[in-house]
Design an enzyme around this catalytic site. Structure first.
Site, PDB file in Angstrom:
ATOM      1  N   ASP A  63     -31.206   2.430 -19.556  1.00  0.00           N
ATOM      2  CA  ASP A  63     -29.802   2.807 -19.712  1.00  0.00           C
ATOM      3  C   ASP A  63     -29.329   3.656 -18.538  1.00  0.00           C
ATOM      4  O   ASP A  63     -30.128   4.098 -17.699  1.00  0.00           O
ATOM      5  CB  ASP A  63     -29.623   3.604 -21.015  1.00  0.00           C
ATOM      6  CG  ASP A  63     -29.804   2.745 -22.256  1.00  0.00           C
ATOM      7  OD1 ASP A  63     -29.561   1.528 -22.167  1.00  0.00           O
ATOM      8  OD2 ASP A  63     -30.180   3.300 -23.305  1.00  0.00           O
ATOM      9  N   TYR A 124     -43.346   5.464 -21.272  1.00  0.00           N
ATOM     10  CA  TYR A 124     -42.283   6.363 -20.809  1.00  0.00           C
ATOM     11  C   TYR A 124     -42.766   7.813 -20.845  1.00  0.00           C
ATOM     12  O   TYR A 124     -43.674   8.159 -21.610  1.00  0.00           O
ATOM     13  CB  TYR A 124     -41.052   6.254 -21.704  1.00  0.00           C
ATOM     14  CG  TYR A 124     -40.189   5.034 -21.482  1.00  0.00           C
ATOM     15  CD1 TYR A 124     -39.073   5.088 -20.660  1.00  0.00           C
ATOM     16  CD2 TYR A 124     -40.479   3.833 -22.123  1.00  0.00           C
ATOM     17  CE1 TYR A 124     -38.265   3.977 -20.472  1.00  0.00           C
ATOM     18  CE2 TYR A 124     -39.668   2.710 -21.943  1.00  0.00           C
ATOM     19  CZ  TYR A 124     -38.572   2.798 -21.102  1.00  0.00           C
ATOM     20  OH  TYR A 124     -37.775   1.689 -20.922  1.00  0.00           O
TER      21      TYR A 124
END
Length: 287
Positions: A63, A124
């Site tokens: 994003d 992540y």
């Protein structure tokens, strides 16, 4: 959807990284917004002197504001273009790309490779500090400031209840036709000597806003607003809880993408496209 490369083309794997601060995410968008995909595809078209835009497929669509250190993509180029440019293509891309995105490796991919569907996990990191003075100005675009003291032990206790295969609907932004069932393989937090807390989050795939929602729930535990059992109860309820905040994107970095051995790529691609469901249930959207 097939992983067969069209005749006369060669599939390339790209390993890349970027600082997401100045991008409106990975994927190209209407209206001329700056994206990582758009920058790389424009650079690739320019340095190969092509009229055609060669479209990239990525392992994880990040994003706006999210960074990547170990992103992976693939692109199919005509064999003639690859033969003509392959020796200098990486260096030419370095000269053409803006400084906040880099392609580190570009090579022919093994048969059946798909950057998205071949992946078996994505890892992540989310970085946050509770330093009362705030964030080091040199790290302000990569570390979240949380203005309450955080108990890392309590956060790790809460995280353990979230591991495994579950329906993460309570921690995802639902997308039409996509499952929210995921296997969370690792969720752990460590405070470094510099005081920065790094959360490592690894799963076979992630649904939209999943990592940032999980971190939001753990922060609520770490600062004492909820007990360590609360994130697990939210997961079991299966619906969004208004107390679970989606934390800001700048603390999040895609660190690494894992792939199986070459001979297992085809089987993994097929498996990743299957609609997932939990055992005993009556839904794969890998991103």
């Amino acid at each position: 959807m097939s992983d067969e490369v069209q005749p006369g083309h060669v599939r390339l794997r790209l390993d890349l990284s970027y600082d997401g601060t100045g991008f409106h995410g990975w994927a190209k968008q209407a209206g001329g917004r700056r994206t990582v995909q758009g920058e790389i595809e424009d650079a690739l078209r320019t340095v190969t002197r092509s009229r055609e835009t060669y479209e990239l497929t990525v392992a994880g669509r990040t994003d706006a504001g999210v960074h990547a250190r170990g992103q992976v993509a693939h692109v199919d180029l005509p064999e003639g273009v690859w033969r003509e440019h392959h020796e200098k293509l990486l260096k030419r891309l370095a000269g053409r790309l803006p400084r906040d995105v880099r392609v580190w490796a570009l090579r022919e991919a093994p048969s059946g490779f798909n950057a998205r569907f071949s992946a078996v996990w994505r890892r992540y990191a989310y970085r946050v500090t509770d330093n009362p003075g705030g964030v080091d100005p040199l790290l302000r675009n990569h570390v979240l400031w949380h203005d309450w003291p955080l108990d890392v032990d309590a956060m790790n206790e809460a995280a353990r209840a979230l591991l495994g295969e579950h329906d993460f609907a309570a921690y995802c932004k639902k997308r039409e036709g996509a499952t929210t069932i995921r296997t969370l393989q690792e969720l752990s937090l460590v405070r470094g000597d510099d005081g920065i807390i790094t959360a490592t989050v690894r799963a076979d795939a992630f649904c939209h806003n999943m990592v940032r929602s999980l971190i939001g729930a753990l922060l609520f535990v770490g600062d004492g607003h909820r007990g360590p059992e609360w994130p697990g109860k939210v997961l079991a309820a299966g619906v969004r809880d208004s107390a679970v905040h989606v934390v800001r994107p700048h603390g999040l970095t895609l660190e690494e993408v894992g792939y199986p051995a070459d001979e297992l790529l085809a089987a993994r691609n097929k498996e990743a496209r299957n609609k997932r469901s939990l055992p005993g249930a009556s839904g794969c959207d890998t991103c």
